[in-house]
Design a protein around this motif. Structure first.
Motif, mmCIF file in Angstrom:
data_model
loop_
_atom_site.group_PDB
_atom_site.id
_atom_site.type_symbol
_atom_site.label_atom_id
_atom_site.label_comp_id
_atom_site.label_asym_id
_atom_site.label_seq_id
_atom_site.Cartn_x
_atom_site.Cartn_y
_atom_site.Cartn_z
ATOM 1 N N THR A 1 42.025 40.921 50.128
ATOM 2 C CA THR A 1 41.553 39.573 49.810
ATOM 3 C C THR A 1 40.582 39.585 48.627
ATOM 4 O OG1 THR A 1 41.771 39.028 52.141
ATOM 5 C CG2 THR A 1 40.491 37.507 50.799
ATOM 6 N N GLY A 2 40.791 38.649 47.707
ATOM 7 C CA GLY A 2 39.902 38.503 46.567
ATOM 8 C C GLY A 2 40.266 39.345 45.357
ATOM 9 N N MET A 3 41.395 40.052 45.407
ATOM 10 C CA MET A 3 41.742 40.938 44.298
ATOM 11 C C MET A 3 42.022 40.191 42.988
ATOM 12 S SD MET A 3 41.459 44.149 44.753
ATOM 13 C CE MET A 3 39.933 43.609 45.505
ATOM 14 N N TRP A 4 42.359 38.916 43.085
ATOM 15 C CA TRP A 4 42.595 38.150 41.855
ATOM 16 C C TRP A 4 41.325 38.090 41.003
ATOM 17 C CZ3 TRP A 4 39.691 33.766 40.913
ATOM 18 C CH2 TRP A 4 38.984 33.243 42.008
ATOM 19 N N ARG A 5 40.156 38.358 41.632
ATOM 20 C CA ARG A 5 38.874 38.352 40.914
ATOM 21 C C ARG A 5 38.605 39.684 40.205
ATOM 22 N NH1 ARG A 5 34.477 37.478 45.301
ATOM 23 N NH2 ARG A 5 33.160 37.080 43.471
ATOM 24 N N HIS A 6 39.323 40.704 40.581
ATOM 25 C CA HIS A 6 39.022 42.054 40.106
ATOM 26 C C HIS A 6 39.274 42.160 38.597
ATOM 27 C CE1 HIS A 6 39.091 46.429 39.759
ATOM 28 N NE2 HIS A 6 38.585 46.499 40.985
ATOM 29 N N PRO A 7 38.378 42.811 37.847
ATOM 30 C CA PRO A 7 38.537 42.885 36.393
ATOM 31 C C PRO A 7 39.785 43.633 35.934
ATOM 32 C CG PRO A 7 36.728 44.289 37.133
ATOM 33 C CD PRO A 7 37.117 43.432 38.297
ATOM 34 N N LYS A 8 40.412 44.417 36.840
ATOM 35 C CA LYS A 8 41.623 45.143 36.461
ATOM 36 C C LYS A 8 42.895 44.498 36.995
ATOM 37 C CE LYS A 8 39.771 49.824 35.835
ATOM 38 N NZ LYS A 8 39.934 51.251 36.232
ATOM 39 N N ASP A 9 42.758 43.361 37.667
ATOM 40 C CA ASP A 9 43.933 42.758 38.304
ATOM 41 C C ASP A 9 44.754 41.938 37.305
ATOM 42 O OD1 ASP A 9 45.354 42.285 40.895
ATOM 43 O OD2 ASP A 9 44.990 40.202 40.331
#
Length: 440
Positions: free
Chosen positions: A22-30
């Motif tokens: 959850t929340g990976m869309w926020r990750h700088p590498k996503d």
């Protein structure tokens, strides 16, 4: 000397903006410079997995935004908790035309689609993929799905009886065309020998069908069948029907317990040959060139998780509205009507010690309670070997974190290490998914 068991690998994703962390869309590498709604992203993901000699990309699904948390789907939509999600089978041709060997497993529910159209869709996809399609057979478990389809949720106890009948009709339709039914004689004008295309007459408690299957036999005959049964009844269903069984267990002891139980059911109840059904366990990996780099990556992943979104997810998967509980309440004391097997992964996440609601949500939001393997390629290979040898695993479902990077890193760093140890294939066994899945 006994040959070492070689692992099977699958990439675990959804056709959506966010999968199982959850929340990976926020990750700088996503998804840097990628748009998940476009074919190019899925083609790149597929080629990456094929470069890593994965069996398949496994596409999970949910039919509607979870709406258990505070009686609404607001938090699910607000925090992109497996939302938005597009229909999984639509990307099968995109994936398989970009690859030569990679299979695709699609999760399709038996709850709202008739077996006749299910067979037609899956056989069509098997043709278009040259025999590389699998079906993850599920019945809809969440309130949101039944609400969205305007139907009353069926009792859990009766779902497997309905699914058994569903599968029986599917089998009859798949098997209704003989392999030599198509003559295609231009002189006589006869395309198919009607004596070799059976008319199905099925009158069951839940389904009726009278007619011939509309699709000629596909390369695999039937798609590869996947299942994730975890309850006692679910394990029997999986042992009877599946060619691969996916399960989530937090540690090697739970894996071994499940493996032994499934092996017993397969051999004693359903007379299936040893090795004919693969046991695939979920893991989440965070790879670094050093342990400190991997740990830093892991901490960054955890920072992306929104607590309310995590609570909405466990509410949707397990059934209760967790907003009615305190964050420090113990989840072992809460009755769960949803996916019991996945809830067990939370109950045993701390070795059986009490787990609070807050802890459960955050653990689950990282990757559904799967073991988290954090370290160098050698560290991760060590752990996977342990699960193969001591846990009874035949392979692993790799849960996505940031994409496509997590799969690129695994394919380029961990796969070569497994190959050096003789624990992973160096080439595919054949052109169909079933051939590769059964490869030793």
């Amino acid at each position: 000397m006994t040959a070492k068991k070689k692992a099977h690998l699958l990439g675990f994703v959804q056709h959506g903006v966010n999968s199982h962390a959850t929340g990976m869309w926020r990750h700088p590498k996503d998804k840097i410079n990628w748009d998940w709604t476009k074919p190019a992203y899925w083609q790149h993901m597929a080629r990456t997995m094929e470069r890593g000699l994965f069996d398949a990309m496994f596409i999970a699904d949910e039919l509607a935004p979870y709406n258990n948390w505070e009686g609404s789907s607001d938090a699910t939509v607000k925090y992109a908790v497996q939302c938005p999600v597009h229909e999984p089978s639509t990307i099968v041709p995109i994936i398989t035309t970009a690859t030569k060997h990679l299979g695709v497993g699609v999760t399709l529910s038996t709850a709202f689609e008739h077996p006749y159209s299910m067979v037609r869709r899956l056989s069509s996809l098997d043709h278009l993929s040259s025999g590389r399609v699998a079906w993850n057979v599920v019945s809809s478990y969440s309130k949101s799905e039944w609400d969205a389809y305007g139907a009353d949720m069926t009792a859990r106890s009766g779902r497997y009886e309905r699914m058994e009948e569903y599968m029986e009709l599917c089998y009859q339709l798949w098997d209704s065309w003989s392999p030599d039914a198509i003559i295609a004689d231009r002189e006589s004008g006869i395309y198919a020998d009607i004596s070799k295309v059976k008319e199905v007459h099925f009158d069951g408690e839940f389904f009726r069908s009278h007619g011939r299957s509309f699709v000629a036999p596909s390369p695999q005959g039937r798609p590869v069948l996947w299942q994730a049964g975890s309850s006692d009844r679910g394990r029997d269903f999986a042992a009877k029907h599946a060619e691969a069984i996916f399960a989530v267990h937090p540690n090697v002891d739970r894996m071994r317990e499940y493996s032994d139980d499934l092996t017993n059911r397969l051999e004693t109840r359903f007379n299936r040959k040893p090795g004919s059904v693969k046991k695939i366990y979920g893991v989440q990996t965070v790879v670094g060139l050093t342990r400190s780099e991997a740990q830093e990556k892991y901490e960054r992943i955890r920072e992306c998780i929104p607590l309310e979104g995590a609570l909405a997810w466990i509410s949707g998967h397990f059934g209760p509205d967790f907003s009615k509980y305190k964050l420090d309440d113990i989840v072992q004391n809460i009755e769960i009507p949803g996916i019991q097997g996945l809830f067990d992964s939370i109950i045993y996440a701390k070795g059986g010690a009490p787990v609070t609601v807050k802890e459960a949500a955050l653990i689950y939001a990282e990757g559904m309670g799967m073991p988290r393997l954090i370290g160098t390629p050698k560290d991760i290979a060590d752990q996977l070997e342990h699960f193969l040898d001591e846990g009874g695993a035949d392979g692993f479902m790799l849960a996505a974190t940031y994409t496509p990077g997590c799969f690129e890193e695994f394919a380029d760093l961990v796969v070569p290490e497994l190959q050096r140890r003789g624990r992973f294939r160096t080439e595919y066994a054949g052109p169909t998914l079933r051939e590769n899945l059964l490869q030793h």
